[in-house]
Write an enzyme that holds these catalytic residues in place. Structure first.
Site, PDB file in Angstrom:
ATOM      1  N   ARG A   1      28.549 -63.443  -8.618  1.00 39.16           N
ATOM      2  CA  ARG A   1      28.686 -63.213  -9.988  1.00 39.16           C
ATOM      3  C   ARG A   1      29.844 -62.088 -10.197  1.00 39.16           C
ATOM      4  NH1 ARG A   1      23.664 -59.869 -12.441  1.00 39.16           N
ATOM      5  NH2 ARG A   1      24.505 -58.287 -11.541  1.00 39.16           N
TER       6      ARG A   1
ATOM      7  N   ASN B   1      15.542 -61.563 -15.237  1.00 44.41           N
ATOM      8  CA  ASN B   1      15.543 -60.082 -15.597  1.00 44.41           C
ATOM      9  C   ASN B   1      16.099 -59.660 -17.094  1.00 44.41           C
ATOM     10  OD1 ASN B   1      14.609 -59.971 -12.956  1.00 44.41           O
ATOM     11  ND2 ASN B   1      16.648 -59.374 -12.258  1.00 44.41           N
ATOM     12  N   ASP B   2      17.469 -60.169 -17.095  1.00 44.53           N
ATOM     13  CA  ASP B   2      17.748 -59.788 -18.632  1.00 44.53           C
ATOM     14  C   ASP B   2      17.235 -60.981 -19.586  1.00 44.53           C
ATOM     15  OD1 ASP B   2      19.719 -57.645 -18.738  1.00 44.53           O
ATOM     16  OD2 ASP B   2      20.719 -58.702 -17.200  1.00 44.53           O
TER      17      ASP B   2
ATOM     18  N   TYR C   1      17.157 -74.927  -7.681  1.00 47.92           N
ATOM     19  CA  TYR C   1      16.870 -73.933  -6.516  1.00 47.92           C
ATOM     20  C   TYR C   1      16.271 -72.889  -7.013  1.00 47.92           C
ATOM     21  CZ  TYR C   1      21.195 -71.364  -7.990  1.00 47.92           C
ATOM     22  OH  TYR C   1      21.857 -70.765  -8.648  1.00 47.92           O
TER      23      TYR C   1
ATOM     24  N   CYS D   1      17.662 -66.715 -10.715  1.00 45.52           N
ATOM     25  CA  CYS D   1      18.211 -65.557  -9.698  1.00 45.52           C
ATOM     26  C   CYS D   1      17.733 -64.193 -10.405  1.00 45.52           C
ATOM     27  CB  CYS D   1      19.529 -65.612  -9.411  1.00 45.52           C
ATOM     28  SG  CYS D   1      20.499 -64.994 -11.031  1.00 45.52           S
TER      29      CYS D   1
ATOM     30  N   ARG E   1      25.612 -60.056  -6.201  1.00 54.45           N
ATOM     31  CA  ARG E   1      26.145 -58.996  -7.273  1.00 54.45           C
ATOM     32  C   ARG E   1      27.296 -58.350  -6.761  1.00 54.45           C
ATOM     33  NH1 ARG E   1      20.280 -58.378  -7.561  1.00 54.45           N
ATOM     34  NH2 ARG E   1      19.476 -58.697  -9.564  1.00 54.45           N
TER      35      ARG E   1
ATOM     36  N   SER F   1      22.517 -70.137 -13.975  1.00 53.83           N
ATOM     37  CA  SER F   1      21.552 -69.613 -13.096  1.00 53.83           C
ATOM     38  C   SER F   1      20.826 -68.742 -14.171  1.00 53.83           C
ATOM     39  CB  SER F   1      22.321 -68.789 -12.128  1.00 53.83           C
ATOM     40  OG  SER F   1      21.238 -68.079 -11.322  1.00 53.83           O
TER      41      SER F   1
ATOM     42  N   ARG G   1     -27.857 -59.971  -8.740  1.00 57.24           N
ATOM     43  CA  ARG G   1     -26.547 -59.653  -8.210  1.00 57.24           C
ATOM     44  C   ARG G   1     -25.443 -60.308  -9.149  1.00 57.24           C
ATOM     45  NH1 ARG G   1     -26.180 -61.508  -1.838  1.00 57.24           N
ATOM     46  NH2 ARG G   1     -25.674 -59.438  -1.507  1.00 57.24           N
TER      47      ARG G   1
ATOM     48  N   GLY H   1     -16.559 -55.316  -4.083  1.00 55.81           N
ATOM     49  CA  GLY H   1     -17.241 -54.077  -4.508  1.00 55.81           C
ATOM     50  C   GLY H   1     -17.087 -53.680  -5.846  1.00 55.81           C
TER      51      GLY H   1
ATOM     52  N   MET I   1     -18.547 -55.530  -8.616  1.00 57.58           N
ATOM     53  CA  MET I   1     -19.803 -55.428  -9.318  1.00 57.58           C
ATOM     54  C   MET I   1     -21.046 -54.836  -8.720  1.00 57.58           C
ATOM     55  SD  MET I   1     -17.886 -56.866 -11.785  1.00 57.58           S
ATOM     56  CE  MET I   1     -19.085 -57.725 -12.877  1.00 57.58           C
TER      57      MET I   1
ATOM     58  N   ARG J   1     -18.939 -67.337   1.405  1.00 54.79           N
ATOM     59  CA  ARG J   1     -17.569 -67.559   0.546  1.00 54.79           C
ATOM     60  C   ARG J   1     -16.484 -67.648   1.414  1.00 54.79           C
ATOM     61  NH1 ARG J   1     -17.641 -61.251  -1.392  1.00 54.79           N
ATOM     62  NH2 ARG J   1     -17.143 -60.296   0.543  1.00 54.79           N
TER      63      ARG J   1
ATOM     64  N   GLU K   1      21.049 -65.621 -19.620  1.00 51.65           N
ATOM     65  CA  GLU K   1      20.255 -64.205 -19.658  1.00 51.65           C
ATOM     66  C   GLU K   1      20.156 -63.802 -21.267  1.00 51.65           C
ATOM     67  OE1 GLU K   1      21.990 -61.208 -16.529  1.00 51.65           O
ATOM     68  OE2 GLU K   1      23.510 -62.243 -17.460  1.00 51.65           O
TER      69      GLU K   1
ATOM     70  N   LYS L   1     -20.383 -67.026  -5.843  1.00 47.14           N
ATOM     71  CA  LYS L   1     -21.609 -66.554  -5.154  1.00 47.14           C
ATOM     72  C   LYS L   1     -22.759 -67.538  -5.635  1.00 47.14           C
ATOM     73  CE  LYS L   1     -22.310 -62.505  -4.259  1.00 47.14           C
ATOM     74  NZ  LYS L   1     -22.480 -61.057  -4.763  1.00 47.14           N
TER      75      LYS L   1
ATOM     76  N   HIS M   1     -15.644 -50.951   2.758  1.00 45.37           N
ATOM     77  CA  HIS M   1     -14.610 -51.197   1.599  1.00 45.37           C
ATOM     78  C   HIS M   1     -13.294 -51.183   1.814  1.00 45.37           C
ATOM     79  CE1 HIS M   1     -12.806 -49.897  -2.224  1.00 45.37           C
ATOM     80  NE2 HIS M   1     -13.713 -50.884  -2.892  1.00 45.37           N
TER      81      HIS M   1
END
Ligand code: PEP
Ligand code: MG
Length: 887
Positions: free
Chosen positions: A629, A780-781, A863, A843, A573, A776, A95, A104, A106, A351, A757, A25, A467
């Protein structure tokens, strides 16, 4: 620290550093002032001061008082008014303003500097005692609420009683004397609640407000917003102190908010709301219904009160010129606040405007066509994550719908879910896996967690800039606001509309694109990449380096992925393929078999099914790589857990219940995710991987023979920790390939590679790459094994970890670049040293997350692979990452 205070129109520039220091701002106000737009004079206390304030144990740093005093003197010099002057007082607004806008979040204090003496001066100077006393009561209430933390309901109640006593209905009926009496009451409330009189000294008021702005940075709702938007706590907020201008000085005064283009559709039309004789907060608070800015919009809505274009044609024209200046200067759609004080236009804020994904696409593509920005800049203008809202189903126009009422189309997209009347209720139900529609009279920042948890938001009150509307658009949640036909009884948990009643838990459907609210669930349609979306994707693909694949395991998923532009499958999978009713029995027979011969007999039943699975997927992905896999989960996942299922399962598999239970017991593990799973299954039961490899190669040969397009299978071994494990499994796969190719008299090019993994696999990647043709990253693991936090149990405490700043974001959503990222870099480096053309991809779920994709580009992966609906997000994010790296 250099100067702690920056004057508007001074040395501020558009640089990133200026935004960091002055907040969004503040830097925009400074910039507007410097390009000659009418901005009331003021100054900004920098974000560094906020940081220092917290570093100092919540003390203002030395020298700040003097700098602020000089800032006030600067405003006094320009306005000719004096802070605290009894004759013609200078009033200021205070402000907050962080680096990025936090709608909303602050707090703002207006009319600061009023006290029992200066209110008389304001009354005389303005010639409008009613205005002066009204301003004073607003100030006392706002200050008590924002700075002193008193409950605003008490003040509202006092106002209601004051009106009732006088037989009034509207605030506008209150006279100067009435307001004056109310100010006394307000002051009495403050004294009663705080034990001290309302501060009369303008400087005390000012410092109280500055402290409150800093304190609001650490408020619960600001923290929640920061967590949801990955905003670091160290940034802090700036404080903007600015001369007040008044939109409530009679019928030649007004206040409004506007967008230079339509934030819902992106159309090139001025769009906004305004109110005559009102102060800024009135427009957004939803107390009075705002009026249309343009004649066209008013006529289209069939509204009566004159638009600004009709009521104040000259000022409106000036505002139009300001819009043009702003768009040319910022080269983006702007969201502005303005005030007209007795015919003079003042700009209070600009803004970059929040917009729906649809509008973001249209504005980016249009601005490129208008020559305002380049195609590459257009690619950079759209937030990939926001595309999510376009990649979800919309209502089927032909599906029957039971329309209850219509509100404003505040945020597009369709959603169905159970009605919840509180944010906490919505959050709880969502945690239980329910789809929820949050239904409120209106929302406030306290509701933000419930809005986030809900699939859609419905409010009875509030306009397009309320809001609820602004926040929902930012979050990409469908929202219908201002549905005036609803009557909501939050206590009784009922919603009444057109003589009907719906209760908490009843299903409701919203269409945020039309404003329709419907009872029950309505059929939906899948989205398509056409129009501006399609255009931007073409531009993105021109600059993208990394390929984008999909995680897909059915031909249907594969087709969606292809339609969204996936260039292959990065993870197919195979475990879910075994749950089909026809197959699970054979799988269980295999698990229960006493010896290898028994297992082979069961696997033989699965082979044709599995071959069919792969053939169908290869058909969809003709000529593209498909990474399959081999079996990954621990075998107990295929056995029943509920007592009532044991008998049926045992009978189907041809064993006794006791034998089944004994085997289930044997397979029980304390940490199955670190147990007998992944390639460990292949090592102990190579016949399983043999069958899968055979199915892959037979399917590939068959599809090649039928279609002439040879698939490119990439056989992937999961959860490898050592080169020896990989080599054993590769030998199994290669042997099957050779056998099948001999039988079929045809060879298909294929690769054998591994998932990374486990930390050990990442560290030993050099050795593993000597035989593995691709890696790959199964992040996650890899995240769970690197941090040592179970991906299945993390949900219970991770939010606290994020709140306490231990993690900036959930590491299972956005890659822990510092930690897990290092392992990926090490593995990529060592892998490439051993095998320069080793193919590298990701992946895990992170493959569809924009910040993680930036990391993948930086690391030079070939990739990313994302779930089908996130493929367009990944394409855009990969393009942006390439552009960023290019710079
Ligand atoms: C992974 O671990 O990142 C992965 C993709 O495999 P899954 O999620 O199936 O364990
Ligand atoms: Mg895994």
């Amino acid at each position: 620290m250099t100067t702690m205070v920056h004057l508007f129109g001074g040395d501020a520039t558009t640089s990133e550093r200026s935004k960091e220091l002055l907040g969004g701002k503040g830097s925009n106000l400074a910039e507007m002032a410097s390009i000659g737009l009418p901005v009331p004079p003021g100054f900004t206390i920098t974000t560094d001061v906020c940081a220092a304030y917290y570093a100092n144990g919540e003390q203002f740093p030395a020298g700040l008082i003097e700098e602020v005093a000089a800032g006030i003197a600067h405003i006094e010099g320009i306005t000719g008014k004096t802070f605290g002057d009894a004759a013609d007082p200078l009033l200021v607004s205070v402000r907050s303003g962080a680096r990025v806008s936090m709608p909303g979040m602050m707090d703002t204090v207006l009319n600061l500097g009023l006290n029992d003496r200066t209110v008389v001066g304001l009354s005389d100077a303005s010639g409008d005692p009613r205005f002066a006393w009204d301003s004073y009561r607003r100030f006392v209430q706002m200050y008590a609420d924002v700075v002193m933390g008193l409950d605003h309901a008490e003040f509202e109640e006092a106002l209601e009683i004051a009106k009732e006593d006088r037989g009034f209905y509207l605030d506008t009926e209150m006279s100067a004397e009435d307001w004056q009496a109310l100010v006394k009451e307000y002051q009495a409330i403050v004294e009663r609640e705080t034990g001290a009189p309302f501060p009369q000294e303008p400087n005390d008021q000012l410092w109280g407000a500055v402290g409150a702005v800093f304190a609001s940075w650490e408020s619960d709702r600001a923290k929640v917003y920061r967590r949801l938007n990955s905003i670091p706590a160290e940034w802090g907020t700036a404080v903007n102190i600015q001369a007040m201008v008044f939109g409530n000085m009679g019928d030649t005064s007004a206040t409004g908010v506007a967008f230079t283009r339509d934030p819902a559709t992106g159309e090139r039309a001025w769009y906004g709301e305004w109110l005559i004789n009102a102060q800024g907060e009135d427009v957004v608070a939803g107390i009075r219904t705002p009026q249309y800015l343009t004649k066209v919009a008013r006529e289209k809505a069939g509204a009566k009160p004159l638009s600004m274009e009709e009521a104040m044609p000259e000022t409106f024209e000036e505002l139009g010129r300001v819009f043009d200046t702003l768009e040319t200067h910022y080269r983006d759609m702007q969201d502005i606040e303005f005030t007209v004080e007795r015919g003079t236009l003042w700009m209070l804020q600009t803004r970059s405007g929040k917009r729906t994904a649809k509008a973001a696409l249209k504005i980016a593509v249009d601005m490129a066509a208008e020559g305002l920005i380049t195609e590459e800049e257009a690619v950079g203008r759209v937030d990939p994550g926001a595309l999510d809202q376009l990649l979800h189903p919309t209502l089927d126009p032909d599906a029957p719908r039971d329309v209850l009422t219509k509100g404003l189309p505040a945020s597009p997209g369709a959603a169905s879910g159970k009605i919840m009347f509180t944010a906490d209720g919505a959050e709880k139900a969502a945690e239980m896996g329910e789809a929820v529609i949050l239904v409120r009279v209106e929302t406030s920042p306290e509701d933000i967690h419930g809005m986030h948890a809900a699939k859609g938001i419905l409010t009875a009150r509030g306009g397009m800039t309320s809001h609820a509307a602004v926040v929902a658009r930012g979050m990409g949640r469908p929202c219908v606001s201002g549905a005036g036909g609803l009557s909501i009884d939050g206590n009784a948990r009922v919603l009444r509309v057109g003589g009907r009643e719906l209760r908490e838990g009843d299903i409701l459907t919203l269409d945020g694109s039309t404003g329709e609210v419907m009872a029950g669930e309505v059929k939906t349609l899948l989205p398509e990449l056409v129009g501006d979306f399609g255009t931007l994707m073409v531009w993105a693909d021109k600059v993208r380096r990394m390929k984008v694949r999909a995680n897909a395991e059915t031909p249907q998923d594969a087709q969606v992925a292809r339609d969204f532009g996936a260039e292959g499958i990065g993870l197919c999978r195979t475990e879910h393929m075994f749950f089909d009713a026809a197959r699970i029995t054979a799988v269980r027979e295999m698990i229960l078999a006493e010896n290898e011969a028994g297992r082979r007999a069961a696997l033989a039943k699965l082979l044709p099914e599995q071959r069919g699975d792969f053939a169908a997927i290869f058909g969809v992905m003709a000529g593209l790589p498909v990474t399959i896999r081999l079996l990954d989960p621990p075998l107990h996942e295929f056995l029943p857990t509920r007592e009532e299922d044991f008998a049926d399962v045992a009978a189907a598999a041809g064993v006794g219940i006791e034998a089944l239970k004994a085997r289930a017991n044997e397979l029980h593990e304390f940490n199955p995710m670190l147990g007998h799973r992944g390639c460990r299954l292949g090592v102990t039961y190579p016949e399983i991987y043999e069958m899968q490899a055979r199915a892959i190669f037979e399917a590939a040969c068959d599809v090649a023979a039928e279609t002439g397009a040879a698939p490119i299978p990439e056989v992937m071994i999961p959860l490898v920790a050592t080169r020896r494990e990989f080599d054993l499994m590769k030998a199994v796969v290669d042997a099957q390939a050779k056998a099948v190719f001999d039988e079929k008299g045809r060879e298909i090019a294929y690769l054998v590679g591994t998932m990374i993994e486990l930390p050990r696999a990442a560290l030993m990647a050099g050795e593993i790459a000597e035989t593995a043709e691709f890696f790959s990253f199964g992040t996650n693991d890899l995240t769970q094994t690197t941090i040592g936090i179970s991906r299945d149990d993390a949900g219970r405490f991770l939010t606290q970890y994020v709140d306490k700043g231990i993690f900036l974001t959930d590491p299972f959503v956005s890659l822990d670049v510092e930690g897990v990222g290092q392992l990926i870099e090490i593995a990529a480096d060592r892998g490439r040293k051993a095998r320069p053309d080793v193919k590298l991809g990701i992946c895990g779920e992170h493959g569809g997350d924009a910040p993680s994709i930036h990391f993948c580009e930086k690391t030079g992966l070939d990739y990313v692979s994302a779930s089908p609906y996130r493929v367009p997000i990944a394409r855009l994010a990969a393009a942006q990452a390439a552009l960023k790296k290019g710079k």
